[in-house]
Design a protein around this motif. Structure first.
Motif, PDB file in Angstrom:
ATOM      1  N   VAL A 124       0.565  -0.833  -0.052  1.00 48.44           N
ATOM      2  CA  VAL A 124      -0.218   0.179   0.146  1.00 48.44           C
ATOM      3  C   VAL A 124       0.596   1.349   0.163  1.00 48.44           C
ATOM      4  CG1 VAL A 124      -1.689   1.751   1.396  1.00 48.44           C
ATOM      5  CG2 VAL A 124      -1.580  -1.231   1.071  1.00 48.44           C
ATOM      6  N   HIS A 125       0.275   2.525  -0.809  1.00 52.04           N
ATOM      7  CA  HIS A 125       1.349   3.478  -0.960  1.00 52.04           C
ATOM      8  C   HIS A 125       0.034   4.370  -0.995  1.00 52.04           C
ATOM      9  CE1 HIS A 125       4.998   1.219  -1.850  1.00 52.04           C
ATOM     10  NE2 HIS A 125       4.321   0.917  -2.940  1.00 52.04           N
ATOM     11  N   ILE A 126      -0.045   5.055   0.238  1.00 51.17           N
ATOM     12  CA  ILE A 126      -1.161   6.533  -0.016  1.00 51.17           C
ATOM     13  C   ILE A 126      -0.010   7.544   0.204  1.00 51.17           C
ATOM     14  CG2 ILE A 126      -2.830   7.752   1.595  1.00 51.17           C
ATOM     15  CD1 ILE A 126      -3.039   5.086   2.390  1.00 51.17           C
ATOM     16  N   GLU A 127      -0.737   8.962  -0.417  1.00 47.30           N
ATOM     17  CA  GLU A 127       0.350   9.975  -0.670  1.00 47.30           C
ATOM     18  C   GLU A 127      -0.513  10.976  -1.002  1.00 47.30           C
ATOM     19  OE1 GLU A 127       4.263   8.282  -2.648  1.00 47.30           O
ATOM     20  OE2 GLU A 127       2.806   8.427  -4.145  1.00 47.30           O
ATOM     21  N   ILE A 128      -0.001  12.626  -0.653  1.00 46.52           N
ATOM     22  CA  ILE A 128      -0.323  13.970  -0.819  1.00 46.52           C
ATOM     23  C   ILE A 128      -0.024  14.809  -1.873  1.00 46.52           C
ATOM     24  CG2 ILE A 128      -1.153  15.765   0.178  1.00 46.52           C
ATOM     25  CD1 ILE A 128      -2.533  13.183   1.450  1.00 46.52           C
ATOM     26  N   TYR A 129      -0.215  14.378  -2.866  1.00 43.90           N
ATOM     27  CA  TYR A 129      -0.353  15.821  -3.827  1.00 43.90           C
ATOM     28  C   TYR A 129      -0.734  17.321  -4.078  1.00 43.90           C
ATOM     29  CZ  TYR A 129       2.343  11.794  -6.191  1.00 43.90           C
ATOM     30  OH  TYR A 129       2.874  10.423  -6.134  1.00 43.90           O
ATOM     31  N   ASN A 130      -0.268  17.926  -4.834  1.00 45.69           N
ATOM     32  CA  ASN A 130      -0.600  19.708  -4.625  1.00 45.69           C
ATOM     33  C   ASN A 130      -1.009  19.604  -6.429  1.00 45.69           C
ATOM     34  OD1 ASN A 130       1.174  20.070  -5.940  1.00 45.69           O
ATOM     35  ND2 ASN A 130       2.701  21.454  -5.371  1.00 45.69           N
ATOM     36  N   ILE A 131      -1.889  21.139  -5.835  1.00 44.07           N
ATOM     37  CA  ILE A 131      -2.641  21.066  -7.520  1.00 44.07           C
ATOM     38  C   ILE A 131      -1.189  20.899  -8.862  1.00 44.07           C
ATOM     39  CG2 ILE A 131      -4.221  22.052  -6.881  1.00 44.07           C
ATOM     40  CD1 ILE A 131      -3.132  24.619  -7.952  1.00 44.07           C
TER      41      ILE A 131
ATOM     42  N   MET B 208      -6.145  23.250  -2.681  1.00 47.94           N
ATOM     43  CA  MET B 208      -7.135  21.887  -2.510  1.00 47.94           C
ATOM     44  C   MET B 208      -5.733  20.877  -3.164  1.00 47.94           C
ATOM     45  SD  MET B 208      -8.699  20.843  -6.334  1.00 47.94           S
ATOM     46  CE  MET B 208     -10.017  21.900  -5.617  1.00 47.94           C
ATOM     47  N   TYR B 209      -5.689  19.730  -2.414  1.00 45.74           N
ATOM     48  CA  TYR B 209      -4.562  18.712  -2.211  1.00 45.74           C
ATOM     49  C   TYR B 209      -5.178  17.672  -3.087  1.00 45.74           C
ATOM     50  CZ  TYR B 209      -1.282  21.992   0.105  1.00 45.74           C
ATOM     51  OH  TYR B 209      -0.869  22.955   0.168  1.00 45.74           O
ATOM     52  N   PHE B 210      -4.377  16.231  -3.315  1.00 45.90           N
ATOM     53  CA  PHE B 210      -4.805  15.209  -3.565  1.00 45.90           C
ATOM     54  C   PHE B 210      -4.702  14.492  -3.360  1.00 45.90           C
ATOM     55  CE2 PHE B 210      -5.538  17.822  -7.498  1.00 45.90           C
ATOM     56  CZ  PHE B 210      -6.312  17.264  -7.877  1.00 45.90           C
ATOM     57  N   VAL B 211      -5.095  13.269  -2.287  1.00 47.40           N
ATOM     58  CA  VAL B 211      -4.781  12.180  -1.613  1.00 47.40           C
ATOM     59  C   VAL B 211      -4.636  11.160  -3.036  1.00 47.40           C
ATOM     60  CG1 VAL B 211      -7.127  11.394  -0.771  1.00 47.40           C
ATOM     61  CG2 VAL B 211      -4.843  10.387   0.549  1.00 47.40           C
ATOM     62  N   THR B 212      -4.092   9.759  -2.677  1.00 50.99           N
ATOM     63  CA  THR B 212      -3.785   9.056  -3.496  1.00 50.99           C
ATOM     64  C   THR B 212      -3.399   7.350  -2.896  1.00 50.99           C
ATOM     65  OG1 THR B 212      -1.641   9.154  -4.131  1.00 50.99           O
ATOM     66  CG2 THR B 212      -3.312  10.497  -5.231  1.00 50.99           C
TER      67      THR B 212
ATOM     68  N   ILE C 188      -9.379  16.859  -2.043  1.00 47.46           N
ATOM     69  CA  ILE C 188      -9.218  17.572  -0.334  1.00 47.46           C
ATOM     70  C   ILE C 188      -9.761  18.548  -0.730  1.00 47.46           C
ATOM     71  CG2 ILE C 188      -9.076  15.202   0.194  1.00 47.46           C
ATOM     72  CD1 ILE C 188      -6.216  15.789   0.958  1.00 47.46           C
ATOM     73  N   VAL C 189      -9.880  19.601   0.361  1.00 47.63           N
ATOM     74  CA  VAL C 189      -9.119  20.722   0.309  1.00 47.63           C
ATOM     75  C   VAL C 189      -9.216  21.288   1.824  1.00 47.63           C
ATOM     76  CG1 VAL C 189     -10.641  23.459  -0.007  1.00 47.63           C
ATOM     77  CG2 VAL C 189     -10.920  21.312  -1.552  1.00 47.63           C
ATOM     78  N   LEU C 190      -7.969  21.951   1.639  1.00 45.41           N
ATOM     79  CA  LEU C 190      -7.226  22.369   3.008  1.00 45.41           C
ATOM     80  C   LEU C 190      -7.970  24.001   3.303  1.00 45.41           C
ATOM     81  CD1 LEU C 190      -5.781  22.671   6.528  1.00 45.41           C
ATOM     82  CD2 LEU C 190      -3.177  23.007   4.689  1.00 45.41           C
ATOM     83  N   VAL C 191      -8.225  25.131   4.532  1.00 49.18           N
ATOM     84  CA  VAL C 191      -8.485  26.094   4.184  1.00 49.18           C
ATOM     85  C   VAL C 191      -7.751  26.561   5.819  1.00 49.18           C
ATOM     86  CG1 VAL C 191     -10.639  27.866   4.673  1.00 49.18           C
ATOM     87  CG2 VAL C 191     -10.928  25.495   2.806  1.00 49.18           C
TER      88      VAL C 191
END
Length: 443
Positions: free
Chosen positions: A372-379, A415-419, A439-442
């Motif tokens: 399993v690989h779970i990562e966060i990416y920016n736009i 805005m970010y993306f979790v994959t 996903i959205v960080l405010v």
């Protein structure tokens, strides 16, 4: 005769069953046109007893013993067991019940025994109906005015086995036979505790009808031997069921169990206990997992629920409720089973909350062992953080992203993306799963 024999009695006079294949038979059918059938020795039935017509007479030295798998027809006024009968209950059962087709002379009164949490040792329950005045056993009474002038039942536990709680259901026809106690709402189950100065106690319940019907006692604890009969609550304390429970339900979602119940009314209900045990573990006992405050006394319906996240996947559990009065009296309700299954598919769920401030929860499901690989990416498509990078077993997972990057520094709003990328083997083939969530960080 052998242990596998099927024996049918159709005589029109008294008959005696003796030396029945080493005191064991597979099937016994009583279909007599007249007379009685007497047991000369204790007889074990392994499969079935069919009561069609004619009574079976047993005694202390010639008891009918019903094996675990043995079934007995319900009986009737023309055919029942007159004398002691012993039933072997299944070991390690969460709950089990048996209807004893008992009677005495021309009086047929079947009795049902229901028990919970039967131990791993053999548990034998002996039941006998005796048509004599229950008051003759003792005149000591607590919370009950009178006991039957006509009959009582002796129930005894034999063998090393134990149970947690039990209840009995008695059948009655008060008008026809004159028990001398109340009917309908005045009727109670009375229990003679032979360890308490031979005192009759009120076990609660309420008659289903005024003329003929049945009455089910409250649950009571393990005991060695006791006498049960009809009692009269008129003028005495009423300890009928303190809680009227209309719903007790279990629902499983992502490895958590939601326990829901509803009371239509409550009397002196201080609090509830929610208890759980694993069914497949023969040594497991019910453990309390939650205490919920009751409504004391109310006639208004009340909904309750808790969430249990302490279960393990691929196992079956039993849950039960207990309502506890202000005096400490416990009343246990029937247990309910639920199986906690494994995930059927890979799944990345939407994070929550979303939008979020500072942190958010990310949930995902794995149906099998996977890389399993779970990562966060920016736009911009740049990797911001790696949350998971390992092999994991099947299950339901949750993790929290605290909105920091790989260096541990807070990231900017936006805005970010979790994959998720996972890979596991199914039927000898490699199965891959890829998915991305916005996903959205405010801040």
């Amino acid at each position: 005769l052998t242990n596998d024999s099927r024996l049918i009695f159709k005589g029109d006079g008294d008959q005696i069953l003796d030396d029945a294949g080493g005191n064991k038979l597979s099937h016994l059918v009583i279909q007599k046109s007249g007379g009685l059938l007497y047991l000369a020795d204790t007889l074990c039935i392994t499969d079935s007893v069919s009561l069609v017509s004619g009574n079976l007479i047993t005694a202390d030295t010639s008891v009918l013993l019903l094996a675990v798998a043995a079934e007995v027809s319900a009986g009737a006024i023309t055919s029942f067991i007159d004398g002691p009968v012993i039933k072997v209950f299944p070991v390690s059962a969460i709950a089990d019940s048996f209807l004893f087709p008992t009677g005495d002379q021309q009086d047929f009164r079947p009795l049902t025994v229901y028990m919970t949490d039967i131990s791993t040792d053999s548990l034998l329950i002996r039941v006998e109906q005796i048509n004599q005045s229950a008051a003759g056993l003792s005149t000591n009474r607590i919370n009950i005015d009178k006991v039957s002038e006509q009959r009582y039942w002796h129930i005894a536990k034999e063998g090393p086995g134990t149970f947690s709680t039990a209840r009995v259901t008695l059948t009655y026809d008060t008008v026809a036979t004159g028990d001398g106690v109340g009917v309908g709402k005045e009727l109670r189950v009375a229990y003679l505790d032979t360890t308490d100065v031979w005192t009759w106690h009120n076990l609660g319940g309420e008659g289903t009808k005024n003329d003929a019907g049945s009455i089910k006692s409250n649950m009571f604890s393990d005991f060695a031997s006791g006498y049960f009969t009809f009692g009269d609550a008129t003028g005495g304390a009423d300890i009928s069921l303190p809680v009227l429970l209309s719903l007790f339900d279990l629902a499983e979602k992502r490895g958590e169990v939601t326990v829901t119940w509803k009371s239509e009314s409550e009397i002196d209900n201080l609090y509830w206990l929610v208890q759980r045990k694993e069914e497949s573990d023969s040594t497991a006992q019910f453990e309390t997992i939650a205490r919920v405050e009751g409504r004391l006394t109310t006639s208004t319906a009340t909904d309750y629920s808790i969430i249990d996240n302490g279960v393990e996947l691929n196992r079956t559990y039993a849950y039960r409720l207990a309502d506890i009065s202000t005096s400490g009296r416990h009343h246990f309700h029937d247990p309910v089973l639920i199986t906690i299954g494994l995930p059927q598919t890979y799944q990345l769920h939407q994070n929550y909350p979303n939008p979020f401030n500072a942190s958010t929860t990310i949930a995902y499901d794995l149906p099998r062992h996977s890389e399993v690989h779970i990562e966060i990416y920016n736009i911009m498509g740049q990797k911001v953080a790696t949350l998971v990078n390992e092999k994991q077993k099947p299950g339901y997972y949750k993790l929290i992203w605290d909105s920091t990057n790989r260096q541990g520094n807070p990231v900017a709003s936006g805005m970010y993306f979790v994959t998720i990328k996972s890979e596991g083997a199914k039927d000898g083939k490699v199965e891959q799963y890829h998915k991305a969530q916005k996903i959205v960080l405010v801040k």
